[in-house]
Design a protein around this motif. Structure first.
Motif, PDB file in Angstrom:
ATOM      1  N   THR A  20       0.812  -1.226   0.000  1.00  9.82           N
ATOM      2  CA  THR A  20       0.000   0.000   0.000  1.00  9.82           C
ATOM      3  C   THR A  20       0.842   1.271   0.000  1.00  9.82           C
ATOM      4  N   TYR A  21       2.165   1.132  -0.043  1.00  5.05           N
ATOM      5  CA  TYR A  21       3.028   2.302   0.080  1.00  5.05           C
ATOM      6  C   TYR A  21       3.776   2.586  -1.213  1.00  5.05           C
ATOM      7  N   ARG A  22       3.967   3.872  -1.483  1.00  4.33           N
ATOM      8  CA  ARG A  22       4.777   4.302  -2.623  1.00  4.33           C
ATOM      9  C   ARG A  22       6.042   4.979  -2.101  1.00  4.33           C
ATOM     10  N   VAL A  23       7.172   4.585  -2.659  1.00  2.00           N
ATOM     11  CA  VAL A  23       8.487   5.074  -2.225  1.00  2.00           C
ATOM     12  C   VAL A  23       9.160   5.775  -3.398  1.00  2.00           C
ATOM     13  N   LEU A  24       9.711   6.951  -3.145  1.00  2.00           N
ATOM     14  CA  LEU A  24      10.504   7.655  -4.141  1.00  2.00           C
ATOM     15  C   LEU A  24      11.973   7.508  -3.758  1.00  2.00           C
ATOM     16  N   GLU A  25      12.738   6.892  -4.629  1.00  2.78           N
ATOM     17  CA  GLU A  25      14.150   6.643  -4.339  1.00  2.78           C
ATOM     18  C   GLU A  25      15.014   7.631  -5.117  1.00  2.78           C
ATOM     19  N   LEU A  26      15.635   8.549  -4.376  1.00  2.00           N
ATOM     20  CA  LEU A  26      16.580   9.495  -4.958  1.00  2.00           C
ATOM     21  C   LEU A  26      18.013   8.989  -4.847  1.00  2.00           C
ATOM     22  N   ALA A  27      18.189   7.895  -4.132  1.00  2.00           N
ATOM     23  CA  ALA A  27      19.520   7.352  -3.835  1.00  2.00           C
ATOM     24  C   ALA A  27      20.261   6.957  -5.100  1.00  2.00           C
ATOM     25  N   GLU A  28      21.589   7.100  -5.043  1.00  2.00           N
ATOM     26  CA  GLU A  28      22.443   6.729  -6.173  1.00  2.00           C
ATOM     27  C   GLU A  28      23.629   5.880  -5.735  1.00  2.00           C
ATOM     28  N   ASN A  29      23.573   5.370  -4.520  1.00  2.00           N
ATOM     29  CA  ASN A  29      24.653   4.538  -4.005  1.00  2.00           C
ATOM     30  C   ASN A  29      24.087   3.224  -3.493  1.00  2.00           C
ATOM     31  N   VAL A  30      24.964   2.318  -3.120  1.00  2.00           N
ATOM     32  CA  VAL A  30      24.541   0.983  -2.709  1.00  2.00           C
ATOM     33  C   VAL A  30      23.637   1.034  -1.483  1.00  2.00           C
ATOM     34  N   SER A  31      23.954   1.880  -0.507  1.00  2.27           N
ATOM     35  CA  SER A  31      23.187   1.894   0.738  1.00  2.27           C
ATOM     36  C   SER A  31      21.717   2.227   0.504  1.00  2.27           C
ATOM     37  N   GLY A  32      21.447   3.318  -0.227  1.00  2.00           N
ATOM     38  CA  GLY A  32      20.073   3.711  -0.473  1.00  2.00           C
ATOM     39  C   GLY A  32      19.348   2.770  -1.415  1.00  2.00           C
ATOM     40  N   GLU A  33      20.064   2.273  -2.418  1.00  2.65           N
ATOM     41  CA  GLU A  33      19.434   1.357  -3.359  1.00  2.65           C
ATOM     42  C   GLU A  33      19.098   0.028  -2.684  1.00  2.65           C
TER      43      GLU A  33
ATOM     44  N   LEU B 154      12.513  -2.758   0.566  1.00  2.00           N
ATOM     45  CA  LEU B 154      11.124  -2.313   0.610  1.00  2.00           C
ATOM     46  C   LEU B 154      10.365  -2.798  -0.622  1.00  2.00           C
ATOM     47  N   ALA B 155      11.000  -2.739  -1.785  1.00  4.53           N
ATOM     48  CA  ALA B 155      10.350  -3.176  -3.023  1.00  4.53           C
ATOM     49  C   ALA B 155      10.077  -4.671  -3.012  1.00  4.53           C
ATOM     50  N   ASP B 156      11.017  -5.446  -2.506  1.00  8.89           N
ATOM     51  CA  ASP B 156      10.831  -6.892  -2.483  1.00  8.89           C
ATOM     52  C   ASP B 156       9.721  -7.309  -1.524  1.00  8.89           C
ATOM     53  N   PHE B 157       9.366  -6.424  -0.590  1.00  8.17           N
ATOM     54  CA  PHE B 157       8.217  -6.679   0.276  1.00  8.17           C
ATOM     55  C   PHE B 157       6.958  -5.972  -0.233  1.00  8.17           C
ATOM     56  N   GLY B 158       7.001  -5.528  -1.487  1.00 10.12           N
ATOM     57  CA  GLY B 158       5.783  -5.078  -2.130  1.00 10.12           C
ATOM     58  C   GLY B 158       5.595  -3.599  -2.311  1.00 10.12           C
ATOM     59  N   ALA B 159       6.461  -2.761  -1.745  1.00 10.59           N
ATOM     60  CA  ALA B 159       6.302  -1.318  -1.921  1.00 10.59           C
ATOM     61  C   ALA B 159       6.496  -0.937  -3.388  1.00 10.59           C
ATOM     62  N   ASP B 160       5.768   0.082  -3.831  1.00 10.09           N
ATOM     63  CA  ASP B 160       5.900   0.616  -5.187  1.00 10.09           C
ATOM     64  C   ASP B 160       7.059   1.619  -5.158  1.00 10.09           C
ATOM     65  N   VAL B 161       8.228   1.194  -5.603  1.00 12.22           N
ATOM     66  CA  VAL B 161       9.432   2.019  -5.508  1.00 12.22           C
ATOM     67  C   VAL B 161       9.743   2.632  -6.871  1.00 12.22           C
TER      68      VAL B 161
ATOM     69  N   LYS C 247       5.818  16.985  -8.389  1.00 13.48           N
ATOM     70  CA  LYS C 247       4.556  16.275  -8.564  1.00 13.48           C
ATOM     71  C   LYS C 247       4.619  14.883  -7.944  1.00 13.48           C
ATOM     72  N   LEU C 248       5.737  14.221  -8.146  1.00 13.52           N
ATOM     73  CA  LEU C 248       5.893  12.890  -7.559  1.00 13.52           C
ATOM     74  C   LEU C 248       5.897  12.956  -6.037  1.00 13.52           C
ATOM     75  N   LEU C 249       6.581  13.963  -5.490  1.00 13.17           N
ATOM     76  CA  LEU C 249       6.665  14.092  -4.032  1.00 13.17           C
ATOM     77  C   LEU C 249       5.299  14.288  -3.386  1.00 13.17           C
ATOM     78  N   ASP C 250       4.355  14.821  -4.144  1.00 16.35           N
ATOM     79  CA  ASP C 250       3.022  15.036  -3.600  1.00 16.35           C
ATOM     80  C   ASP C 250       2.228  13.738  -3.466  1.00 16.35           C
ATOM     81  N   HIS C 251       2.767  12.641  -4.005  1.00 14.74           N
ATOM     82  CA  HIS C 251       1.993  11.399  -4.039  1.00 14.74           C
ATOM     83  C   HIS C 251       2.799  10.198  -3.556  1.00 14.74           C
ATOM     84  N   VAL C 252       3.747  10.419  -2.650  1.00 13.72           N
ATOM     85  CA  VAL C 252       4.540   9.311  -2.118  1.00 13.72           C
ATOM     86  C   VAL C 252       4.464   9.300  -0.597  1.00 13.72           C
ATOM     87  N   ASP C 253       4.764   8.147  -0.043  1.00 14.96           N
ATOM     88  CA  ASP C 253       4.784   7.977   1.407  1.00 14.96           C
ATOM     89  C   ASP C 253       6.198   8.100   1.975  1.00 14.96           C
TER      90      ASP C 253
END
Length: 393
Positions: A6-19, A25-32, A88-94
């Motif tokens: 039920t959650y949407r995630v916006l990933e700005l990360a560009e390194n191993v830690s954030g990815e 989170l994505a493997d447990f179903g989040a929309d990343v 626009k994306l930030l207005d619709h993410v958790d």
């Protein structure tokens, strides 16, 4: 049903830690939704190993692993239209995940101090080497730097080898993986808390603090004043017969420190004469170089005729902490890993089919699943935009 669908995630990360955080989170179903630079994509796309041995934007095995189940949106955040699309994306993410140097979030309108004025429900997670506002010389620290500054170089190698140079740690990205896992747990906890409070929060993950928290309990004893702080790397060493030892087909690791370990060990190696008069608690209170040498000698002799799996089975049946040192081939053949379906076959459109590791834990009702390979660069650039323009989340 997945745990986080039920959650949407916006990933700005560009390194191993954030990815890696986003992957969990994505493997447990989040929309990343992963934001990438047009043309070149995330820097991890340029890190090997590469499929076929040739570098390419879609050939990085590292990127493929870190970005399963995600969507790729190419946005140029240096241009006004890119920033407008991001807004626009930030207005619709958790959730928002970032791992740039401290201060970068403010440049894209997500200052940790004030972002909730406009987006009170967002969980913003920042992963940096030393947290927010570190000294300038710590802004661009890499995994190796953080590994050593957190005490792990001081801690390794153990076994009394304090004259040897410190080790760099296993793999290239141990620190990043540990920090990414920690961040994912914090995000999940924050989302759970938000169910009651209806409010988001800022999560400041310091990779340095994460690694210090993983250090041997001796560090905690230093901090608590239970042990004198020592400049010797031997302060971390538990001595005793612990270590890696050869056997018939490879190596095993053993750790012994209790009377129960000692009783099991004597039975395992046939009750040697030198061990008859030793107190049962000598591993805790009566360590001497001679006793340790005798213990290791007899263990090595016993191991000569044993495979690592045989040795582990026999030792563990007697309560001894002895495990195989596994190779990748061993892990693929492991009955336990096969039973738990730890490896999943994934078909990448460029790299082909390969086995990917999942997670070392299973939830019976909402297990982690890899349902799609890492995206091609910009593969979903139109899809999320169409979604949010219609007001969906």
């Amino acid at each position: 049903m997945t745990a986080l669908n039920t959650y949407r995630v916006l990933e700005l990360a560009e390194n191993v830690s954030g990815e890696y955080c986003g992957k969990l989170l994505a493997d447990f179903g989040a929309d990343v939704i992963k934001i990438e630079r047009p043309g070149s994509g995330s820097p991890t796309r340029n890190m090997g190993p590469f499929a076929g041995g040739e570098a390419g934007t879609e050939k990085s095995g590292l990127f493929a692993y870190l970005n399963t189940n995600k969507k790729s949106v190419a946005l140029d955040l240096s241009r006004e239209e890119g920033m407008l699309a991001l807004g626009k994306l930030l207005d619709h993410v958790d959730v928002v995940i970032d791992d740039h140097r401290s201060g970068w979030l403010g440049d894209v309108g997500l200052d940790p101090v004030s972002f909730q004025d406009k987006r009170p429900g967002v969980v913003l997670c920042s992963i940096t080497a030393f947290g927010q506002n570190p000294p300038e010389d710590r802004q661009n620290a890499e995994d190796l730097t953080v590994f050593h500054s957190s005490g792990w170089g001081y801690h390794t190698p153990g076994g009394g080898y304090d004259q040897r140079p410190p080790l760099k740690g296993p793999g290239r990205f141990l620190v990043s993986y540990e920090a990414g896992m920690e961040a994912a747990m914090y995000v999940a906890s924050a989302l759970y808390e938000r169910e009651e409070s209806k409010k988001g929060q800022f999560i400041d993950v310091s990779m340095h603090e994460v690694m210090a928290s993983r250090a041997d309990y001796v560090l905690a004893q230093f901090v608590a004043g239970e042990m004198d702080v020592s400049a010797s790397r031997n302060a971390f060493d538990l001595f005793g017969p612990a270590g890696i030892f050869p056997c018939r087909d490879g190596f095993i690791y053993v750790f012994m420190a209790t009377p129960q370990h000692w009783e099991g060990y004597k039975q395992l190696v046939g009750h040697p004469d030198w061990a008859k008069d030793l107190p049962s608690d000598w591993l805790m209170k009566g360590l001497t170089p001679e006793r340790i040498a005798n213990c290791r000698r007899d263990l090595c002799e016993w191991l000569k005729s044993k495979s690592k799996d045989e040795a582990a089975a026999e030792a563990q049946a007697l309560g001894i902490t002895l495990v195989p040192v596994n190779t990748p081939k061993d892990l693929l053949a492991s009955p336990q890993y096969q039973h738990r379906e730890y490896f999943t076959e994934v078909n990448h459109p460029v790299q082909g089919t390969a086995l990917y590791p999942t997670v070392p834990y299973r939830m019976s009702e909402t297990p982690a699943q890899i349902t799609s390979p890492a995206p091609l660069l910009g593969q979903h650039s139109d899809e999320p935009m169409a979604s949010v323009s219609g007001g969906e989340k």
